[in-house]
Motif scaffolding. Sequence first.
Motif, PDB file in Angstrom:
ATOM      1  N   SER A 124       5.333  -2.566  -0.658  1.00 26.72           N
ATOM      2  CA  SER A 124       4.532  -1.694   0.192  1.00 26.72           C
ATOM      3  C   SER A 124       4.162  -0.417  -0.544  1.00 26.72           C
ATOM      4  O   SER A 124       3.052   0.087  -0.418  1.00 26.72           O
ATOM      5  N   ARG A 125       5.077   0.083  -1.373  1.00 24.55           N
ATOM      6  CA  ARG A 125       4.723   1.278  -2.146  1.00 24.55           C
ATOM      7  C   ARG A 125       3.633   0.961  -3.166  1.00 24.55           C
ATOM      8  O   ARG A 125       2.747   1.761  -3.417  1.00 24.55           O
ATOM      9  N   ALA A 126       3.708  -0.256  -3.736  1.00 24.89           N
ATOM     10  CA  ALA A 126       2.688  -0.649  -4.712  1.00 24.89           C
ATOM     11  C   ALA A 126       1.324  -0.778  -4.047  1.00 24.89           C
ATOM     12  O   ALA A 126       0.306  -0.405  -4.624  1.00 24.89           O
ATOM     13  N   VAL A 127       1.324  -1.301  -2.807  1.00 26.30           N
ATOM     14  CA  VAL A 127       0.055  -1.401  -2.081  1.00 26.30           C
ATOM     15  C   VAL A 127      -0.525  -0.001  -1.864  1.00 26.30           C
ATOM     16  O   VAL A 127      -1.733   0.228  -2.037  1.00 26.30           O
ATOM     17  N   LEU A 128       0.340   0.955  -1.511  1.00 30.09           N
ATOM     18  CA  LEU A 128      -0.128   2.336  -1.326  1.00 30.09           C
ATOM     19  C   LEU A 128      -0.668   2.905  -2.639  1.00 30.09           C
ATOM     20  O   LEU A 128      -1.703   3.571  -2.652  1.00 30.09           O
ATOM     21  N   SER A 129       0.032   2.646  -3.750  1.00 29.68           N
ATOM     22  CA  SER A 129      -0.438   3.159  -5.047  1.00 29.68           C
ATOM     23  C   SER A 129      -1.790   2.560  -5.392  1.00 29.68           C
ATOM     24  O   SER A 129      -2.692   3.262  -5.849  1.00 29.68           O
ATOM     25  N   GLU A 130      -1.900   1.248  -5.171  1.00 34.38           N
ATOM     26  CA  GLU A 130      -3.170   0.576  -5.481  1.00 34.38           C
ATOM     27  C   GLU A 130      -4.281   1.189  -4.638  1.00 34.38           C
ATOM     28  O   GLU A 130      -5.370   1.474  -5.141  1.00 34.38           O
ATOM     29  N   ALA A 131      -3.997   1.412  -3.360  1.00 34.68           N
ATOM     30  CA  ALA A 131      -5.012   1.983  -2.478  1.00 34.68           C
ATOM     31  C   ALA A 131      -5.411   3.374  -2.968  1.00 34.68           C
ATOM     32  O   ALA A 131      -6.593   3.714  -2.991  1.00 34.68           O
ATOM     33  N   GLY A 132      -4.427   4.155  -3.401  1.00 38.98           N
ATOM     34  CA  GLY A 132      -4.717   5.506  -3.892  1.00 38.98           C
ATOM     35  C   GLY A 132      -5.588   5.474  -5.128  1.00 38.98           C
ATOM     36  O   GLY A 132      -6.594   6.182  -5.216  1.00 38.98           O
TER      37      GLY A 132
END
Lengths: 321, 291
Positions: free
Chosen positions: B219-227
């Motif tokens: 989930s943190r990686a998804v947030l990083s990707e989105a950022g």
Amino acid sequence: MIAGLRFIGLRVLRGLLTIWFAVTVTFFLLRLLPGDPVLAVADPTMTEALRQKLLADFGLDQPLSVQYVGYLGQLLQGNMGVSFRQSLPVTEVLMQRLPWTLILTGAAILVTVVLGVPLGVYAATRAKGFADRAIQIGGITAQSLFVPSVGILLLYVFGVVFGWFPIGGAVDPDATGFAATLSMLHHLVLPCLSLVFIQLGSYVLAMRSSLIEVLGEDYVALAKAKGVSPRAVVWKHALRNALLPTTTLVGLQLGTLVGGAVLTETIYAYPGIGRAVYESVGQLDFPVLQGAFVLLAVAVVVANLITDIVYGLLDPRVRTS
Amino acid sequence: MNPSPAAEVATAADELTSSSRTWRAFRRNPLGMGSAVLLLALILVALAAPLIAEYPRGYGHEILSPPSAAHWFGTDDVGQDVFAQVVWGTRISMTIGLAAALLAIVIGLLVGVLAAYFRALDTLLGIVIDLFLSLPVLPLMILIAALAGPSVTTLVVVIAIFSWPEVARLVRSAAMAIVPLPYVSAAKVIGGSPWWIMRRHVLPGVAPVVAISVVLTTSRAVLSEAGLSFLGLGDPNTWSWGTILHRAQQSGSLATAWWSTLFPSLAILLLVVATTLVSVAYNDARNPRTR
């Protein structure tokens, strides 16, 4: 006293090590990754002779070790190279932007603490109750928020639909004196709130759990037994000790906060370092990106150092361990 | 190669019952179960994207039209269907998130276990982990992604490079508690090689921490990707949730068309909240005190 100095000395050393690491990583990244700095300044169709001349001008024809030492020396003098697109020193470009980022992040930390501490206390004193459950779920959800989503939502609702706040910029260029200050605060509200939203959860949850722990200690039971009012037990006796871990949270959250600031400034066209990063991404202005990272890393390390020292001053146990 | 057969059998039996007990407790938690179902649904959407919606490309006739029966999530500034963008975005966002998380976990697991097992390495690895955790990660990821050129591979690698220290920290502290246990010493005494001991005796002990890490790191990686995608560093040839927001930001439609940003935002929120709740529920189910 000696223990105190040793503590501060060790922390300073750790900070310097972190900065050295950040600086070294960026140096090697720029040299080893495919984004050729010379290609980035000039037309890819340039002649080989021109390319060689540019390489020499930028010192890129020297051995890596010579370049590295030269780079460290330049950095120590505050020289971070020249922006590819603006033909200005990177330091100058970033220093114009830095105050805005400091205002934004500083305001966000302040508001988060002012809101987060009472909310955490409220939840802790009603542990397992309905309000506590609601605050806990809210806190977990808030930790999962994606900064741009929050920023865009606030911008749309309060900037566009209601029109209460400006949707971009940091200050009205025509305003002077007191009106300028007001305009600045007015522009600050939405970006600052976006950052508060994403941070608040961690503060509330940390405050809650540390206060619940402190409330279980013997000296709190003693205070209650002496007949101190429940309100005074929480706010006068327990809160002081429960606040300590929150101090470290400020330091721990700084990295996240800086990342959040980059995204928030992008949405609100807020003229801080983050917006400069966004603009430099579009223009492939590597020196500015590099300078921004180094500057932000230094800022985070310094701020961390300050919170560490403050924590050490507040809690003698940290100094000696 | 068995240090003490009786103890081994006992722990294996214990492990079995404790994991089935965990599962039983997990099933009783409606929030955790609901979140797990939601996650499965998102994975299904990611897998079945071509069956659900046509790949969004080109220009449409209806520009910036609000949600309707024809376009459930409305259309964007070039007339593309936002629903299709979100569905295909699910695919890329989750693929990058999972791939980056798996890579980060392999590195983090290796570093964490090595640091806990070899005390000589511990100080050095501890410092490296500390250094990574004390830097502002997003600006550094931006720099690397910009230098390497935006692509799915770049995103996966960049996100993994900055996600493993968190995993390593968790694994290290879990492994620290296992290494001094008598059965590990016994394994050393009978002459087991460090590699065998780590694999056979230390790894199973840190498995629960790893299970949680897979979920949270994703989930943190998804947030990083989105950022990163939001800032324009996404793969230009694909759709991810962050890319949709980036387009809306660039075209300025985020100030006029709420639907162009609300739905990708909701998708991100659902995924991250669901993963958090699943991990909280799993932790509660595993802990006998909160079970």
